[in-house]
Design an enzyme around this catalytic site. Sequence first.
Site, mmCIF file in Angstrom:
data_model
loop_
_atom_site.group_PDB
_atom_site.id
_atom_site.type_symbol
_atom_site.label_atom_id
_atom_site.label_comp_id
_atom_site.label_asym_id
_atom_site.label_seq_id
_atom_site.Cartn_x
_atom_site.Cartn_y
_atom_site.Cartn_z
ATOM 1 N N GLU A 1 60.472 13.678 63.748
ATOM 2 C CA GLU A 1 60.837 13.165 62.972
ATOM 3 C C GLU A 1 59.106 12.817 61.664
ATOM 4 O O GLU A 1 58.884 13.303 62.151
ATOM 5 C CB GLU A 1 61.242 11.345 63.080
ATOM 6 N N GLU B 1 58.681 26.217 76.736
ATOM 7 C CA GLU B 1 58.836 26.517 75.257
ATOM 8 C C GLU B 1 56.565 26.714 74.860
ATOM 9 O O GLU B 1 56.728 27.047 73.997
ATOM 10 C CB GLU B 1 58.740 25.060 74.452
ATOM 11 N N ARG C 1 35.393 51.825 57.119
ATOM 12 C CA ARG C 1 34.260 51.646 56.018
ATOM 13 C C ARG C 1 33.068 51.679 56.685
ATOM 14 O O ARG C 1 32.795 51.335 57.425
ATOM 15 C CB ARG C 1 34.990 49.426 56.466
ATOM 16 N N GLN D 1 36.212 37.599 58.789
ATOM 17 C CA GLN D 1 34.941 38.210 58.522
ATOM 18 C C GLN D 1 34.776 39.791 58.387
ATOM 19 O O GLN D 1 34.204 40.115 57.501
ATOM 20 C CB GLN D 1 33.990 37.348 59.353
ATOM 21 N N LEU E 1 36.874 41.907 57.126
ATOM 22 C CA LEU E 1 37.447 42.754 56.772
ATOM 23 C C LEU E 1 36.539 42.472 54.954
ATOM 24 O O LEU E 1 36.468 42.973 53.807
ATOM 25 C CB LEU E 1 38.503 42.284 56.127
#
Length: 387
Positions: free
Chosen positions: A127, A240, A266, A338, A340
Amino acid sequence: MSLFFDETHKTLQETVRRFADQELRPRAAELDEEQGFNLEAMKKLGELGLLGVTADPNHGGSGMDAVAATLAMEELGAACASTALSYLAHSILAVNNLSVNGSEEQKAKYLPKLCSGEWIGSMAISEPGSGSDAFGLKTEAKKKGDKYILNGTKMWITNASHSDFFWVYAKTGPTKKDISTFIVEKSFPGFSVSRKLDKFGMRASPTCELVFENCEVPEENLVGSEGGSIAHMNHNLLIERVTISGISLGIARECIKYCTAYAKDRKQFEKPLMDFQMIQKMLADATAEYLSARSLTYEAAVAIDRLGVESQEALMLGTSAKLFAAQVGTKVALDAIQILGGYGYTKEYPVERYMRDAKLMEIGAGTNEVMRIILARLLMKDVFPGI
Ligand SMILES: Cc1cc2nc3c(=O)[nH]c(=O)nc-3n(C[C@H](O)[C@H](O)[C@H](O)COP(=O)(O)OP(=O)(O)OC[C@H]3O[C@@H](n4cnc5c(N)ncnc54)[C@H](O)[C@@H]3O)c2cc1C
């Protein structure tokens, strides 16, 4: 694949991974941007028997175990964490709750529609004024003839804008323990979904506020007896926590995979990023952390399946898994940005979305602080790990 999986789990993993790659991954970025909802995928999860993954097979469920539910979360989370969160709210917070706590009549009436995907479900405890202090809720239910009249407001309710079925907790007496569980259909008079929240992450999982204004709930929609909610919560909270940890695992795993490919491709200083030891360290640490979180999470799921949700050992494992996996998810996703560099900070690459989504697992289904409080209480009661 985890050593905790049997042949059924392995088949399920392949099925859910294929489904997630086809149905979730292509739309994840777009739905995040526009705060959409992959309702079509949710319905198809019903066709696969996954919406009632743990639910009673006599009423349309698949009757699978906590390991199966957790691995489904991991596979969906790796492709689109938002849809995984909505799937969790439906299949565990609403459906498993009903399956474990509902009467035969309630299960016969609602489970088939929820398991098939005809209906979407939500669970509403939080709530505006009570989150961590869940038993401090203020929504009231008063008996009037053959109905209960509900008044109050619920906050942060996942799926609510699309849900037909709401598993709702409300006060039926003066003390903190006087909380009762009600099944509310969206068409009940006096019930409304008042607003959808604009969020940092998990943007393709709708989160809404609910208003009950003299909402009329037939007495047969009281679950169990008045004041029975604490038992209901105890039957569902642990699963859960463990299944939501699966979403953190999916995010961490996906980041490691994505960043490794990127770092091999890269080049800076005429070398692939992967040749730099500081990049290797981030990926090596992420791998060890993901695998540790994965082992702990699936061990906790096995503990639920073998020892039951009331076992103190399962509680310690599941609470630790939630705390640890959530932190691993966020840390690995931050490191992914970081790795990328500037590209990681843009929306043209998925890792910033993984980071925004990962953070939710440190808040939802009990915050990190609440997990620590539960673990400390277990230690105070002389429940020790690893014995
Ligand atoms: C995206 C999203 C989806 C959600 N989905 C649902 C849903 O479907 N159904 C539902 O019922 N709820 C849902 N929630 C609510 C969620 O469970 C609560 O946000 C969570 O329990 C924390 O409550 P709060 O936000 O009120 O924070 P608060 O309880 O106000 O806590 C604020 C901060 O104080 C800390 N804190 C609180 N008490 C203590 C203490 N005793 N000791 C130390 N630190 C403390 C907390 O850890 C936190 O860091 C969702 C929330 C989000 C963000």
